[in-house]
Design a protein around this motif. Sequence first.
Motif, PDB file in Angstrom:
ATOM      1  N   PHE A  78       0.816  -1.218   0.000  1.00 45.99           N
ATOM      2  CA  PHE A  78       0.000   0.000   0.000  1.00 45.99           C
ATOM      3  C   PHE A  78       0.849   1.266   0.000  1.00 45.99           C
ATOM      4  CE2 PHE A  78      -2.057   3.429   2.410  1.00 45.99           C
ATOM      5  CZ  PHE A  78      -3.040   3.771   1.496  1.00 45.99           C
ATOM      6  N   CYS A  79       1.759   1.392   0.944  1.00 38.20           N
ATOM      7  CA  CYS A  79       2.536   2.626   1.064  1.00 38.20           C
ATOM      8  C   CYS A  79       3.444   2.865  -0.141  1.00 38.20           C
ATOM      9  CB  CYS A  79       3.334   2.630   2.363  1.00 38.20           C
ATOM     10  SG  CYS A  79       2.267   2.934   3.798  1.00 38.20           S
ATOM     11  N   PRO A  84       1.877  11.844  -4.506  1.00 37.31           N
ATOM     12  CA  PRO A  84       1.141  13.077  -4.234  1.00 37.31           C
ATOM     13  C   PRO A  84      -0.251  13.046  -4.880  1.00 37.31           C
ATOM     14  CG  PRO A  84       3.411  13.580  -4.702  1.00 37.31           C
ATOM     15  CD  PRO A  84       3.226  12.102  -4.983  1.00 37.31           C
ATOM     16  N   GLY A  85      -1.246  13.419  -4.092  1.00 33.44           N
ATOM     17  CA  GLY A  85      -2.637  13.406  -4.544  1.00 33.44           C
ATOM     18  C   GLY A  85      -3.412  12.182  -4.097  1.00 33.44           C
ATOM     19  N   ALA A  86      -2.699  11.130  -3.665  1.00 32.61           N
ATOM     20  CA  ALA A  86      -3.376   9.911  -3.188  1.00 32.61           C
ATOM     21  C   ALA A  86      -4.005  10.185  -1.821  1.00 32.61           C
ATOM     22  CB  ALA A  86      -2.383   8.760  -3.087  1.00 32.61           C
ATOM     23  N   VAL A  87      -5.069   9.440  -1.507  1.00 33.85           N
ATOM     24  CA  VAL A  87      -5.696   9.577  -0.194  1.00 33.85           C
ATOM     25  C   VAL A  87      -5.395   8.347   0.654  1.00 33.85           C
ATOM     26  CG1 VAL A  87      -7.537  11.134  -0.958  1.00 33.85           C
ATOM     27  CG2 VAL A  87      -7.907   8.651  -1.015  1.00 33.85           C
ATOM     28  N   ALA A  88      -5.402   8.570   1.961  1.00 34.86           N
ATOM     29  CA  ALA A  88      -5.110   7.500   2.920  1.00 34.86           C
ATOM     30  C   ALA A  88      -5.691   7.918   4.264  1.00 34.86           C
ATOM     31  CB  ALA A  88      -3.606   7.288   3.037  1.00 34.86           C
ATOM     32  N   GLU A  89      -5.454   7.103   5.282  1.00 29.82           N
ATOM     33  CA  GLU A  89      -5.754   7.479   6.652  1.00 29.82           C
ATOM     34  C   GLU A  89      -4.450   7.431   7.426  1.00 29.82           C
ATOM     35  OE1 GLU A  89     -10.380   6.166   7.328  1.00 29.82           O
ATOM     36  OE2 GLU A  89      -8.848   4.712   7.877  1.00 29.82           O
ATOM     37  N   LEU A 163       0.168   4.759   8.210  1.00 28.73           N
ATOM     38  CA  LEU A 163      -0.727   5.006   7.084  1.00 28.73           C
ATOM     39  C   LEU A 163      -1.457   3.724   6.699  1.00 28.73           C
ATOM     40  CD1 LEU A 163       1.715   7.140   4.962  1.00 28.73           C
ATOM     41  CD2 LEU A 163      -0.417   7.967   5.953  1.00 28.73           C
ATOM     42  N   ARG A 164      -2.694   3.886   6.288  1.00 26.53           N
ATOM     43  CA  ARG A 164      -3.466   2.751   5.798  1.00 26.53           C
ATOM     44  C   ARG A 164      -4.441   3.266   4.741  1.00 26.53           C
ATOM     45  NH1 ARG A 164      -7.850   1.297  10.644  1.00 26.53           N
ATOM     46  NH2 ARG A 164      -9.315   2.978  10.136  1.00 26.53           N
ATOM     47  N   PRO A 165      -5.038   2.372   3.973  1.00 31.02           N
ATOM     48  CA  PRO A 165      -6.048   2.808   3.001  1.00 31.02           C
ATOM     49  C   PRO A 165      -7.260   3.392   3.718  1.00 31.02           C
ATOM     50  CG  PRO A 165      -5.383   0.520   2.594  1.00 31.02           C
ATOM     51  CD  PRO A 165      -4.796   0.928   3.916  1.00 31.02           C
ATOM     52  N   SER A 177     -13.914  -2.563   1.241  1.00 30.17           N
ATOM     53  CA  SER A 177     -13.308  -2.095  -0.003  1.00 30.17           C
ATOM     54  C   SER A 177     -12.442  -0.890   0.347  1.00 30.17           C
ATOM     55  CB  SER A 177     -14.373  -1.719  -1.034  1.00 30.17           C
ATOM     56  OG  SER A 177     -15.176  -0.661  -0.552  1.00 30.17           O
ATOM     57  N   GLN A 178     -11.484  -0.607  -0.541  1.00 34.75           N
ATOM     58  CA  GLN A 178     -10.634   0.564  -0.356  1.00 34.75           C
ATOM     59  C   GLN A 178     -11.191   1.697  -1.186  1.00 34.75           C
ATOM     60  OE1 GLN A 178      -6.435  -0.019  -0.975  1.00 34.75           O
ATOM     61  NE2 GLN A 178      -6.523  -2.095  -0.173  1.00 34.75           N
ATOM     62  N   ARG A 179     -11.240   2.882  -0.573  1.00 38.29           N
ATOM     63  CA  ARG A 179     -11.692   4.070  -1.309  1.00 38.29           C
ATOM     64  C   ARG A 179     -10.494   4.766  -1.915  1.00 38.29           C
ATOM     65  NH1 ARG A 179     -16.873   6.742   1.039  1.00 38.29           N
ATOM     66  NH2 ARG A 179     -16.242   8.215  -0.533  1.00 38.29           N
ATOM     67  N   ASP A 180     -10.682   5.315  -3.106  1.00 40.64           N
ATOM     68  CA  ASP A 180      -9.612   6.108  -3.697  1.00 40.64           C
ATOM     69  C   ASP A 180      -9.934   7.595  -3.641  1.00 40.64           C
ATOM     70  OD1 ASP A 180     -11.593   6.169  -5.584  1.00 40.64           O
ATOM     71  OD2 ASP A 180     -10.376   5.353  -7.202  1.00 40.64           O
TER      72      ASP A 180
END
Length: 195
Positions: A78-79, A84-89, A163-165, A177-180
């Motif tokens: 994942f990481c 740049p511009g990607a989303v995560a938690e 960091l995680r999705p 599911s993973q959100r983008d």
Amino acid sequence: KVDTGWLPAEWDEVEVEIPVDGMTGSWYPVTVLRIHGDEKLARVEIPGLRGECAGVPLREWHPLERLRPQPPTTPAEFCQTLKPGAVAEVWYQGGWWQVVVKQVAQDDNFTGESGAAVEDGVCGESLLAYAAATHHEGSAAAQQWLVESIQYGHTHCARAPLLRPIWQWSHAERGWSQRDEARVLGTQRPYKRKH
């Protein structure tokens, strides 16, 4: 309406969404202490937040619809995919917060946007403790990301274990599911990357 496809049980480790000012968009790990089925409520203990007594985790009632199971383990790759511009938690102050990646760096060296204000970084004791506790051999722990809170605009530095999705639980499908894209200010309105 709460879908009965998944309901927590007492002593389950789950997550709760706290939709109050200053907490919108965050998910906190909790332990379910009690279920009040008639009112569709759960009493939970939130280790990441403190109650009125110093040092005692916060205990509150929350609607069952704000609870979800613990998300899956973050995929190893994942990481490595974060640009740049990607989303995560990001793990911050005992909970998971939605962020957008601003910069990627190796060994604490950020380049690009000069003078980016980092309000809290990986040097914070709680973040370092969490990173050490969750570090896995072969992870991208030496790499760092400059991230910005989608809801509040604060910037932070984060390493891989922090960091995680952005995970989304589907009650109907009883799956993840993973959100983008991220929700903005607790709405279903997606975050739009600024060009």
